[in-house]
Design an enzyme around this catalytic site. Structure first.
Site, PDB file in Angstrom:
ATOM      1  N   TYR A 225     -84.240 -41.836 -66.611  1.00 56.38           N
ATOM      2  CA  TYR A 225     -83.103 -42.185 -67.442  1.00 56.38           C
ATOM      3  C   TYR A 225     -82.108 -41.037 -67.605  1.00 56.38           C
ATOM      4  O   TYR A 225     -80.926 -41.194 -67.342  1.00 56.38           O
ATOM      5  CB  TYR A 225     -83.597 -42.726 -68.784  1.00 56.38           C
ATOM      6  CG  TYR A 225     -82.543 -43.449 -69.582  1.00 56.38           C
ATOM      7  CD1 TYR A 225     -82.681 -43.588 -70.952  1.00 56.38           C
ATOM      8  CD2 TYR A 225     -81.425 -43.972 -68.984  1.00 56.38           C
ATOM      9  CE1 TYR A 225     -81.721 -44.227 -71.681  1.00 56.38           C
ATOM     10  CE2 TYR A 225     -80.453 -44.611 -69.717  1.00 56.38           C
ATOM     11  CZ  TYR A 225     -80.607 -44.737 -71.067  1.00 56.38           C
ATOM     12  OH  TYR A 225     -79.658 -45.367 -71.803  1.00 56.38           O
TER      13      TYR A 225
ATOM     14  N   GLU B 222     -74.331 -40.671 -63.422  1.00 59.33           N
ATOM     15  CA  GLU B 222     -73.197 -41.519 -63.797  1.00 59.33           C
ATOM     16  C   GLU B 222     -72.055 -40.690 -64.367  1.00 59.33           C
ATOM     17  O   GLU B 222     -70.895 -40.863 -64.006  1.00 59.33           O
ATOM     18  CB  GLU B 222     -73.631 -42.567 -64.814  1.00 59.33           C
ATOM     19  CG  GLU B 222     -74.553 -43.625 -64.244  1.00 59.33           C
ATOM     20  CD  GLU B 222     -75.121 -44.523 -65.326  1.00 59.33           C
ATOM     21  OE1 GLU B 222     -74.466 -44.722 -66.354  1.00 59.33           O
ATOM     22  OE2 GLU B 222     -76.242 -45.033 -65.125  1.00 59.33           O
TER      23      GLU B 222
END
Lengths: 340, 247
Positions: B169, B176
């Site tokens: 994660y 991103e």
């Protein structure tokens, strides 16, 4: 005749002993009727958090919360939710212990509502923001539109009018928070202040940016459009204020009683004949007026989002009115006459 | 935002307590198997490219092909994931529509509005970073759901689903954010997806500012999601009764 010890065991054998025993039993029963025992369990883990003995039968939930707070200083009364069963509704502070469906040993459940903040505090903060932020854009502070336009003034009269209306609106809200509104709950969860302020302050900045922009385009239908929009805005502001006053007068100071609101001599309150929450109706009307006045899409979006939120609140309020009052006027809809 | 890990234990509870209609079970099983299979098909391609990447030293042209080769599959599966919102809305999956909606929309935002639209960044290393984490996460997630629906969950899958996210994660989020950050100069120069003043309705939209706001939004949102998954993990793997702090 020999003096007998007063212990019940020793007395059981004689008649005098039996009488003594009966009197003691009577005294114990009397003590039971005078005092309750309250145990408070955690609603989730069922763990015993507090045992209160010698609680007066006419003690209120509010008083019990104070006693609970003494044992758990972290959980001040405003953040306690006390209920009869773990998943049940919170009991109101005014509820009296002996009126509740509990035995003389009452079991209540506690849920932590989290850190709380006062409603008045939240309202003042969330309304003061837009008031000040709009003015930063109106006066065109240098860091907003750049040094070229710093402290310049718009040539369009509607921009000045919009500033007056917007400021008036939020000053009105601040004053109502301080002097008019009567809140049924003292507090709300602390997190809400961030959520609410982001919403109000963010939108205020976004719409103020566009209205006060050097490249702002005034309404397509000019003065006519502005005049009509201003009339709508003022009408609805007066209406909204009238409803707030009427709701305040419905509830005497210090009381938390709930009553059905009805139209008064003030014509603006006649909207109560058709809707449950005319204050929200007038509020949406004010913002529709402001949208038409400025012909600005961000304002329209703010109006739309506000409308959706107020419609949800109005619906909830309407339902709770229907639940609490058998004789609730059937013609009323939550927020829009005949429709919604 | 990267791995949509929200619904795990919720769905577990759902399948244990309320039996789904056979039709709903069949559809969900088909959906989850398709998603697992689809991702497994794309994985070998990635493995080939990963091997090529490792073999030739770390140069731009060796992962240049990665996005181009998997883009059709990626777009198809991430867009197809919109169905998951409908699953929640209809009620055959017991998760909040809002949570699933936010996660699916953030994936779609990354795929269509960032990588697809802003071509120059497609060859960035950061893209590889989050594509890898997405792929691994999705494979574990969909196989978890599939086995769950068939009531035959191997412990390893459950273990993977609730442990991989711990490193995947944050890595995905870093990928991103780096990608969006890398895209900013191109957006500013081209002025894409933006609406300027003056116009009749006094509205403007600056895609550049929008992307910056999106990046800032990660700050409150990522920790919330991450700690939520950690709590779910403790609850599911260690059977702890977590006393959740309610807002």
């Amino acid at each position: 005749w020999r003096p007998r010890p007063l212990s019940s065991r020793g007395c059981r054998s004689s008649l005098g002993g039996l009488l003594l025993q009966a009197r003691e039993r009577e005294r114990v029963r009397e003590a039971d009727m005078k005092h309750y025992e309250v145990e408070i369990l955690d609603a989730r883990t069922k763990q015993k958090l507090t045992f209160l003995d010698k609680v007066e039968p006419n003690a209120t939930i509010g008083e019990i919360k104070v006693m609970f707070h003494k044992n758990h200083t972290r959980w001040y009364p405003a953040r306690q939710s006390i209920r009869l069963d773990p998943k049940g509704k919170s009991l109101r502070d005014e509820e009296i212990l002996q009126n509740l469906p509990v035995g003389t040993t009452a079991t209540l459940y506690f849920k932590d509502l989290g850190a709380q903040i006062g409603w008045v505090t939240v309202f003042l903060t969330e309304y003061a923001g837009p008031l000040l932020i709009y003015l930063l854009f109106y006066f065109r502070l240098p860091f907003i539109y750049g040094p070229k336009h710093a402290f310049t003034s718009s040539p369009h009269s509607v921009v000045h009018l919009a500033c007056i209306c917007h400021s008036f609106h939020y000053i009105k809200r601040l004053l109502e928070t301080l002097f008019v509104h009567r809140f049924s709950h003292g507090t709300m969860p602390f997190r809400n202040i961030f959520k609410n302020c982001t919403y109000y302050w963010g939108f205020a900045a976004w719409l103020a940016y566009h209205i006060n922009h050097p490249l702002y385009t005034p309404p397509a239908y000019g003065d006519k459009q502005v005049k009509i929009a201003l009339a709508i805005f003022l009408f609805c502001q007066l209406g909204n204020f009238s409803i707030h006053v009427a709701l305040r007068n419905l509830r005497p100071p210090g009381s938390k009683a709930r009553r059905i609101p009805f139209p008064t001599k003030n014509p603006f309150t006649w909207l109560f004949l058709l809707v449950s929450c005319p204050n929200y109706t007038y509020e949406v009307g004010s913002w529709i007026g402001f949208t038409i006045m400025t012909q600005c899409l961000p304002v329209a979006l703010f109006t739309l989002v506000g409308f959706v939120q107020m419609a949800i609140w109005a619906n909830g309020k309407h339902r709770s009115y229907l639940k609490d009052f058998r004789d609730y006027p059937p013609l009323r809809t939550p927020i829009i006459p005949f429709l919604l | 935002m990267a791995p949509s890990e929200e619904d795990g234990s919720m769905e577990e509870k759902e399948t244990k307590k309320k039996p789904l209609s056979p039709f709903a079970t069949a559809w969900l099983t088909f959906y989850n198997i398709t998603m697992t299979a689809g991702l497994l098909i794309s994985v070998p391609r990635w493995l080939v490219l990963a091997v090529a990447m490792i073999r030739f030293s770390y140069q731009k042209r060796t992962h240049k092909g990665l996005y181009r080769s998997i883009q059709k599959t990626l777009k198809f599966f991430q867009t197809f994931a919109l169905l998951e919102i409908i699953h929640c809305a209809v009620g055959i999956v017991r998760t909040s529509v809002l949570v699933t909606g936010v996660q699916v929309m953030s994936r779609i935002f990354m795929v269509w509005f960032v990588i697809h639209s802003i071509r120059p960044i497609q060859n960035e290393e950061s893209v590889v970073l989050f594509l890898v984490t997405w792929t691994v996460t999705e494979i574990t997630r969909y196989s978890f759901y599939t086995f769950n629906l068939l009531n035959h969950l191997p412990y390893f899958i459950k273990w993977a689903r609730y442990n991989f996210f711990i490193i995947l994660y944050p890595i995905g989020v870093v990928g991103e954010l780096l990608t969006i950050y890398g895209a900013l100069p191109f957006v500013k120069k081209s002025g894409m997806y933006s609406l300027r003043l003056p116009n009749k309705f006094n509205v403007s939209f600056d895609y550049y500012t929008c992307l910056i706001i999106v990046m800032i939004a990660y700050i409150p949102l990522f920790p919330q999601l991450y700690f939520h998954m950690l709590r779910q993990r403790r609850k599911v793997l260690h059977g702890e009764v977590i006393k959740e702090k309610e807002d």
